[in-house]
Design a protein around this motif. Structure first.
Motif, PDB file in Angstrom:
ATOM      1  N   GLU A 188      -7.720 -14.912   2.449  1.00  8.61           N
ATOM      2  CA  GLU A 188      -6.816 -14.126   1.609  1.00  8.61           C
ATOM      3  C   GLU A 188      -6.910 -12.643   1.960  1.00  8.61           C
ATOM      4  OE1 GLU A 188      -7.494 -14.966  -2.534  1.00  8.61           O
ATOM      5  OE2 GLU A 188      -7.308 -17.133  -2.202  1.00  8.61           O
ATOM      6  N   LEU A 189      -8.102 -12.158   2.216  1.00  8.12           N
ATOM      7  CA  LEU A 189      -8.291 -10.764   2.609  1.00  8.12           C
ATOM      8  C   LEU A 189      -7.570 -10.466   3.917  1.00  8.12           C
ATOM      9  CD1 LEU A 189      -9.628  -8.023   2.112  1.00  8.12           C
ATOM     10  CD2 LEU A 189     -11.646  -8.888   3.302  1.00  8.12           C
ATOM     11  N   GLU A 190      -7.658 -11.373   4.850  1.00  8.90           N
ATOM     12  CA  GLU A 190      -6.960 -11.185   6.127  1.00  8.90           C
ATOM     13  C   GLU A 190      -5.452 -11.159   5.919  1.00  8.90           C
ATOM     14  OE1 GLU A 190      -6.338 -10.234   9.900  1.00  8.90           O
ATOM     15  OE2 GLU A 190      -8.277 -10.255   8.890  1.00  8.90           O
ATOM     16  N   GLU A 191      -4.944 -11.998   5.016  1.00  8.67           N
ATOM     17  CA  GLU A 191      -3.505 -11.975   4.708  1.00  8.67           C
ATOM     18  C   GLU A 191      -3.106 -10.631   4.103  1.00  8.67           C
ATOM     19  OE1 GLU A 191      -2.008 -15.300   2.449  1.00  8.67           O
ATOM     20  OE2 GLU A 191      -3.336 -16.676   3.529  1.00  8.67           O
ATOM     21  N   VAL A 192      -3.933 -10.107   3.205  1.00  7.90           N
ATOM     22  CA  VAL A 192      -3.639  -8.804   2.590  1.00  7.90           C
ATOM     23  C   VAL A 192      -3.670  -7.716   3.654  1.00  7.90           C
ATOM     24  CG1 VAL A 192      -4.538  -7.069   0.982  1.00  7.90           C
ATOM     25  CG2 VAL A 192      -4.425  -9.457   0.296  1.00  7.90           C
ATOM     26  N   PHE A 229      -0.550  -5.250   4.671  1.00 11.45           N
ATOM     27  CA  PHE A 229      -0.610  -3.798   4.644  1.00 11.45           C
ATOM     28  C   PHE A 229      -0.274  -3.211   6.005  1.00 11.45           C
ATOM     29  CE2 PHE A 229      -3.483  -3.726   0.759  1.00 11.45           C
ATOM     30  CZ  PHE A 229      -2.464  -3.267  -0.055  1.00 11.45           C
ATOM     31  N   ARG A 230      -0.710  -3.855   7.065  1.00 11.73           N
ATOM     32  CA  ARG A 230      -0.360  -3.359   8.400  1.00 11.73           C
ATOM     33  C   ARG A 230       1.152  -3.341   8.582  1.00 11.73           C
ATOM     34  NH1 ARG A 230      -4.261  -7.097  11.245  1.00 11.73           N
ATOM     35  NH2 ARG A 230      -6.230  -6.181  10.667  1.00 11.73           N
ATOM     36  N   ALA A 231       1.802  -4.364   8.058  1.00 13.11           N
ATOM     37  CA  ALA A 231       3.256  -4.441   8.189  1.00 13.11           C
ATOM     38  C   ALA A 231       3.935  -3.398   7.303  1.00 13.11           C
ATOM     39  CB  ALA A 231       3.751  -5.834   7.828  1.00 13.11           C
ATOM     40  N   GLU A 232       3.329  -3.072   6.169  1.00 12.65           N
ATOM     41  CA  GLU A 232       3.941  -2.148   5.228  1.00 12.65           C
ATOM     42  C   GLU A 232       3.651  -0.689   5.545  1.00 12.65           C
ATOM     43  OE1 GLU A 232       3.024  -2.959   1.185  1.00 12.65           O
ATOM     44  OE2 GLU A 232       3.645  -5.040   1.315  1.00 12.65           O
ATOM     45  N   LEU A 233       2.545  -0.406   6.197  1.00 14.60           N
ATOM     46  CA  LEU A 233       2.168   0.977   6.445  1.00 14.60           C
ATOM     47  C   LEU A 233       2.769   1.479   7.752  1.00 14.60           C
ATOM     48  CD1 LEU A 233      -1.569   0.949   5.385  1.00 14.60           C
ATOM     49  CD2 LEU A 233       0.386   1.723   4.065  1.00 14.60           C
ATOM     50  N   THR A 234       3.153   2.744   7.720  1.00 11.52           N
ATOM     51  CA  THR A 234       3.735   3.352   8.912  1.00 11.52           C
ATOM     52  C   THR A 234       3.312   4.813   8.963  1.00 11.52           C
ATOM     53  OG1 THR A 234       5.780   3.792  10.071  1.00 11.52           O
ATOM     54  CG2 THR A 234       5.881   3.909   7.704  1.00 11.52           C
ATOM     55  N   VAL A 235       3.290   5.378  10.137  1.00  7.44           N
ATOM     56  CA  VAL A 235       3.023   6.800  10.293  1.00  7.44           C
ATOM     57  C   VAL A 235       4.383   7.490  10.311  1.00  7.44           C
ATOM     58  CG1 VAL A 235       2.053   8.569  11.793  1.00  7.44           C
ATOM     59  CG2 VAL A 235       0.943   6.330  11.612  1.00  7.44           C
ATOM     60  N   PRO A 236       4.606   8.442   9.403  1.00  8.43           N
ATOM     61  CA  PRO A 236       5.930   9.077   9.360  1.00  8.43           C
ATOM     62  C   PRO A 236       6.208   9.850  10.652  1.00  8.43           C
ATOM     63  CG  PRO A 236       4.394  10.154   7.862  1.00  8.43           C
ATOM     64  CD  PRO A 236       3.697   8.956   8.419  1.00  8.43           C
ATOM     65  N   TYR A 237       7.511   9.951  10.980  1.00 10.09           N
ATOM     66  CA  TYR A 237       7.910  10.613  12.213  1.00 10.09           C
ATOM     67  C   TYR A 237       7.536  12.084  12.183  1.00 10.09           C
ATOM     68  CZ  TYR A 237      10.793  12.098  16.109  1.00 10.09           C
ATOM     69  OH  TYR A 237      11.229  12.622  17.282  1.00 10.09           O
TER      70      TYR A 237
END
Length: 157
Positions: A113-117, A121-129
């Protein structure tokens, strides 16, 4: 003339020894086995005709009882207590093993479950331009190609 030896394997909990053989194997008198049975220390199986049949496990238990009485000096009440405590310990060990297995399974589930979370988060987080180096949720990130709406612009003093 050569003797032929046949070896038969029998489950250790199967009653195969009559009382006289079991007594001989345990190095005690058959009457002692009857007394132990009356006290509830040993419970032999019975044949269809009612003959006592002792297993290898029974013989080993008889030897332990004899060891406790002869070498350790316990009376039969003490032997009963020791045997009961040993059964409780065995039951507790089995329960501990079951709990440890359940805990290990829960640990694996939590790791999954932790790996899924982490992946979400990796998919949701981004570095702004533009801007700092802090991470921003993808849904909150501004596109560098779209104008900023007036209501979200803050004036600096």
């Amino acid at each position: 003339m050569a003797r032929k030896v046949t070896r038969v394997e029998v489950a250790t909990d199967r009653g195969v020894f009559m009382i006289s053989v079991a007594a001989q194997l345990a190095h005690m008198h058959p009457q002692t086995l009857r007394m132990y049975e009356a006290r509830g220390l040993i419970e032999p199986q019975r044949s269809p005709k009612g003959t006592r049949l002792y297993s290898q496990e029974d013989v080993e238990k008889l030897r332990r009882i004899q060891e406790m009485t002869a070498e350790l000096g316990l009376n039969l009440a003490g032997v009963e207590r020791v045997l009961r405590l040993e059964e409780e310990i065995e039951t507790m060990h089995a329960r501990i093993e079951q709990i440890e297995l359940e805990a290990l399974q829960a640990q694996v589930r939590l790791a999954n479950e932790l790996e899924e979370v982490r992946r979400s988060f990796r998919a949701e987080l981004t570095v702004p331009y533009r801007g700092g180096l802090e991470l921003v949720r993808a849904v909150d990130a501004r596109s560098p190609f779209k104008p900023v709406p007036e209501r979200t612009v803050r004036k600096r003093i």
